[in-house]
Design a protein around this motif. Sequence first.
Motif, PDB file in Angstrom:
ATOM      1  N   VAL A  78      27.127  37.873  44.869  1.00 44.39           N
ATOM      2  CA  VAL A  78      27.848  39.084  45.275  1.00 44.39           C
ATOM      3  C   VAL A  78      27.899  40.037  44.091  1.00 44.39           C
ATOM      4  CG1 VAL A  78      30.047  40.036  46.050  1.00 44.39           C
ATOM      5  CG2 VAL A  78      29.216  37.870  47.003  1.00 44.39           C
ATOM      6  N   SER A  79      27.218  41.173  44.229  1.00 46.17           N
ATOM      7  CA  SER A  79      27.190  42.195  43.181  1.00 46.17           C
ATOM      8  C   SER A  79      28.092  43.363  43.554  1.00 46.17           C
ATOM      9  CB  SER A  79      25.759  42.690  42.960  1.00 46.17           C
ATOM     10  OG  SER A  79      24.976  41.717  42.304  1.00 46.17           O
ATOM     11  N   GLY A  80      28.432  44.137  42.521  1.00 50.75           N
ATOM     12  CA  GLY A  80      29.204  45.355  42.753  1.00 50.75           C
ATOM     13  C   GLY A  80      30.683  45.141  42.960  1.00 50.75           C
ATOM     14  N   ALA A  81      31.175  43.949  42.675  1.00 48.67           N
ATOM     15  CA  ALA A  81      32.608  43.680  42.863  1.00 48.67           C
ATOM     16  C   ALA A  81      33.421  44.254  41.704  1.00 48.67           C
ATOM     17  CB  ALA A  81      32.851  42.183  42.980  1.00 48.67           C
ATOM     18  N   GLN A  82      34.688  44.485  41.952  1.00 46.27           N
ATOM     19  CA  GLN A  82      35.633  44.871  40.904  1.00 46.27           C
ATOM     20  C   GLN A  82      36.568  43.687  40.670  1.00 46.27           C
ATOM     21  OE1 GLN A  82      37.616  48.590  41.778  1.00 46.27           O
ATOM     22  NE2 GLN A  82      35.712  49.601  42.383  1.00 46.27           N
ATOM     23  N   VAL A  83      36.593  43.194  39.437  1.00 52.28           N
ATOM     24  CA  VAL A  83      37.318  41.965  39.120  1.00 52.28           C
ATOM     25  C   VAL A  83      38.255  42.227  37.948  1.00 52.28           C
ATOM     26  CG1 VAL A  83      37.116  39.523  38.502  1.00 52.28           C
ATOM     27  CG2 VAL A  83      35.324  40.609  39.893  1.00 52.28           C
ATOM     28  N   LYS A  84      39.529  41.933  38.154  1.00 53.40           N
ATOM     29  CA  LYS A  84      40.526  42.122  37.097  1.00 53.40           C
ATOM     30  C   LYS A  84      41.521  40.965  37.102  1.00 53.40           C
ATOM     31  CE  LYS A  84      40.351  47.202  37.177  1.00 53.40           C
ATOM     32  NZ  LYS A  84      41.134  48.451  37.341  1.00 53.40           N
ATOM     33  N   VAL A  85      42.085  40.691  35.929  1.00 53.72           N
ATOM     34  CA  VAL A  85      43.171  39.717  35.793  1.00 53.72           C
ATOM     35  C   VAL A  85      44.296  40.389  35.023  1.00 53.72           C
ATOM     36  CG1 VAL A  85      43.891  37.513  34.788  1.00 53.72           C
ATOM     37  CG2 VAL A  85      41.633  37.708  35.865  1.00 53.72           C
ATOM     38  N   GLN A  86      45.515  40.263  35.534  1.00 55.98           N
ATOM     39  CA  GLN A  86      46.680  40.859  34.881  1.00 55.98           C
ATOM     40  C   GLN A  86      47.681  39.776  34.539  1.00 55.98           C
ATOM     41  OE1 GLN A  86      48.302  44.360  36.763  1.00 55.98           O
ATOM     42  NE2 GLN A  86      50.347  44.041  35.926  1.00 55.98           N
ATOM     43  N   ASN A  87      48.231  39.815  33.317  1.00 54.22           N
ATOM     44  CA  ASN A  87      49.249  38.827  32.946  1.00 54.22           C
ATOM     45  C   ASN A  87      50.644  39.356  33.232  1.00 54.22           C
ATOM     46  OD1 ASN A  87      49.968  40.546  30.829  1.00 54.22           O
ATOM     47  ND2 ASN A  87      48.897  39.354  29.263  1.00 54.22           N
ATOM     48  N   SER A 119      42.640  39.806  40.757  1.00 51.03           N
ATOM     49  CA  SER A 119      42.378  40.781  41.815  1.00 51.03           C
ATOM     50  C   SER A 119      40.874  40.974  41.930  1.00 51.03           C
ATOM     51  CB  SER A 119      43.056  42.122  41.512  1.00 51.03           C
ATOM     52  OG  SER A 119      44.466  41.978  41.419  1.00 51.03           O
ATOM     53  N   VAL A 120      40.355  40.843  43.140  1.00 56.85           N
ATOM     54  CA  VAL A 120      38.926  41.011  43.400  1.00 56.85           C
ATOM     55  C   VAL A 120      38.741  41.942  44.586  1.00 56.85           C
ATOM     56  CG1 VAL A 120      36.783  39.865  44.102  1.00 56.85           C
ATOM     57  CG2 VAL A 120      38.335  38.730  42.489  1.00 56.85           C
ATOM     58  N   GLN A 121      37.888  42.950  44.413  1.00 54.35           N
ATOM     59  CA  GLN A 121      37.447  43.793  45.517  1.00 54.35           C
ATOM     60  C   GLN A 121      35.953  43.602  45.663  1.00 54.35           C
ATOM     61  OE1 GLN A 121      38.701  47.846  44.832  1.00 54.35           O
ATOM     62  NE2 GLN A 121      40.820  47.415  45.406  1.00 54.35           N
ATOM     63  N   ALA A 122      35.549  43.095  46.821  1.00 51.62           N
ATOM     64  CA  ALA A 122      34.144  42.778  47.033  1.00 51.62           C
ATOM     65  C   ALA A 122      33.771  42.987  48.490  1.00 51.62           C
ATOM     66  CB  ALA A 122      33.845  41.338  46.615  1.00 51.62           C
ATOM     67  N   GLU A 123      32.693  43.706  48.715  1.00 56.83           N
ATOM     68  CA  GLU A 123      32.148  43.943  50.051  1.00 56.83           C
ATOM     69  C   GLU A 123      33.208  44.443  51.032  1.00 56.83           C
ATOM     70  OE1 GLU A 123      29.941  40.515  51.314  1.00 56.83           O
ATOM     71  OE2 GLU A 123      28.305  40.959  49.918  1.00 56.83           O
ATOM     72  N   GLY A 124      34.014  45.382  50.549  1.00 49.54           N
ATOM     73  CA  GLY A 124      35.011  46.011  51.403  1.00 49.54           C
ATOM     74  C   GLY A 124      36.258  45.192  51.639  1.00 49.54           C
ATOM     75  N   GLN A 125      36.412  44.094  50.937  1.00 53.20           N
ATOM     76  CA  GLN A 125      37.586  43.249  51.102  1.00 53.20           C
ATOM     77  C   GLN A 125      38.313  43.098  49.761  1.00 53.20           C
ATOM     78  OE1 GLN A 125      36.853  39.691  53.857  1.00 53.20           O
ATOM     79  NE2 GLN A 125      34.774  40.147  53.168  1.00 53.20           N
ATOM     80  N   SER A 126      39.616  42.852  49.838  1.00 51.99           N
ATOM     81  CA  SER A 126      40.432  42.663  48.641  1.00 51.99           C
ATOM     82  C   SER A 126      41.040  41.271  48.650  1.00 51.99           C
ATOM     83  CB  SER A 126      41.543  43.712  48.571  1.00 51.99           C
ATOM     84  OG  SER A 126      41.007  45.008  48.439  1.00 51.99           O
ATOM     85  N   PHE A 127      40.951  40.599  47.497  1.00 52.48           N
ATOM     86  CA  PHE A 127      41.472  39.243  47.363  1.00 52.48           C
ATOM     87  C   PHE A 127      42.364  39.155  46.135  1.00 52.48           C
ATOM     88  CE2 PHE A 127      37.265  39.102  49.277  1.00 52.48           C
ATOM     89  CZ  PHE A 127      37.472  38.354  50.420  1.00 52.48           C
ATOM     90  N   THR A 128      43.335  38.259  46.201  1.00 54.86           N
ATOM     91  CA  THR A 128      44.212  38.050  45.057  1.00 54.86           C
ATOM     92  C   THR A 128      44.602  36.580  44.968  1.00 54.86           C
ATOM     93  OG1 THR A 128      46.226  38.838  43.946  1.00 54.86           O
ATOM     94  CG2 THR A 128      46.359  38.494  46.316  1.00 54.86           C
ATOM     95  N   ASN A 254      43.131  36.821  51.098  1.00 56.91           N
ATOM     96  CA  ASN A 254      42.624  38.117  51.540  1.00 56.91           C
ATOM     97  C   ASN A 254      43.820  39.005  51.879  1.00 56.91           C
ATOM     98  OD1 ASN A 254      41.468  40.315  52.915  1.00 56.91           O
ATOM     99  ND2 ASN A 254      39.818  39.066  53.749  1.00 56.91           N
ATOM    100  N   THR A 255      43.976  40.093  51.139  1.00 56.25           N
ATOM    101  CA  THR A 255      45.155  40.955  51.322  1.00 56.25           C
ATOM    102  C   THR A 255      44.916  42.079  52.318  1.00 56.25           C
ATOM    103  OG1 THR A 255      44.479  42.371  49.465  1.00 56.25           O
ATOM    104  CG2 THR A 255      45.916  40.495  48.973  1.00 56.25           C
ATOM    105  N   ASP A 256      43.701  42.185  52.866  1.00 55.14           N
ATOM    106  CA  ASP A 256      43.363  43.315  53.733  1.00 55.14           C
ATOM    107  C   ASP A 256      43.466  43.015  55.219  1.00 55.14           C
ATOM    108  OD1 ASP A 256      42.923  44.989  51.664  1.00 55.14           O
ATOM    109  OD2 ASP A 256      40.747  44.791  51.646  1.00 55.14           O
ATOM    110  N   THR A 257      43.798  41.792  55.578  1.00 52.76           N
ATOM    111  CA  THR A 257      43.767  41.446  56.993  1.00 52.76           C
ATOM    112  C   THR A 257      44.884  40.482  57.342  1.00 52.76           C
ATOM    113  OG1 THR A 257      42.437  40.452  58.751  1.00 52.76           O
ATOM    114  CG2 THR A 257      42.115  39.588  56.536  1.00 52.76           C
ATOM    115  N   SER A 258      45.308  40.559  58.582  1.00 54.25           N
ATOM    116  CA  SER A 258      46.296  39.605  59.080  1.00 54.25           C
ATOM    117  C   SER A 258      45.626  38.413  59.748  1.00 54.25           C
ATOM    118  CB  SER A 258      47.224  40.301  60.083  1.00 54.25           C
ATOM    119  OG  SER A 258      46.476  40.830  61.172  1.00 54.25           O
TER     120      SER A 258
END
Length: 281
Positions: A78-87, A119-128, A254-258
């Motif tokens: 999976v390319s093009g993702a936005q990946v961050k970690v916050q303390n 926090s990960v944003q990949a292929e139109g989805q957001s994960f935490t 997945n934070t974008d869907t119920s």
Amino acid sequence: MQRIEKYNLKNKAQLLVSLLLVLFFSSCEDVVTLDLETGPPRIVVDAEIIWKKGTTGNEQIIKISKTAPYYNNTTPKVSGAQVKVQNSNGDVFTFNETEPGSYVCTNFVPVLNMNYVLSVQAEGQSFTAAEKLTSVTPIDKVEQNIIKDFGGKDTIELTFYYKDPADEENYYLTDYKSEFLIFPQYSLMYDQFFNGNVVNTKFSDEDMKAGNTVEITHRGISKNFYNYMNLILEASSANPFSVVPGNIRGNIVNTDTSDSNNFALGYFRLCEADKVSYLVK
């Protein structure tokens, strides 16, 4: 008494090879391809922040891929993702893609017992996912002995020792890697029966011989990750033709869907680790 679960993926591989050889020689004229059911592809987040003793822990890597059909010989990246970690202090560490599916941070700051959020944003989805960086006590020494295996053959056995902290609940994951192992071997431990004592953990393999180097990586892990790995390793060491009863859920949300069925696979974990390279004599 100590609680130790050991898993040998090599034995599973050998069993699979033996069964395939039997099938091959018993039906040389026909090639049978099983029509296996394939579910929808899922994102897989392999996010281990591992702080090895004696290092700064500044460079960390997170890998993102997708599930694929059984007969695929490659893993989709999976390319093009936005990946961050916050303390918990609010510091944000950005992971930049260095090759397809691999995201690297070079300025990470590991702090024991601090909470971190992925926090990960990949292929139109957001994960935490959220976890705490878990400490580990160092390996004090490694010993080598000769034991008899079940067939009476002399086999080399390694034993490493460490001091479990008193008055606290601890969980451990250890892996062993060497040139004679097709896959790493793992052992899971928790200190229910040896809290505060010196612990010894043993490793042996019929193919281990003098001149081999065995890399022992001993991690401190959380209780939740212990339970997750226990399920993963039990499934991987079971009958190779059995079916896992269901997807083993990690802590990636997945934070974008119920829709509870639209989840990612994998686990975000932060581990302090001690690594020893032992030259077999």
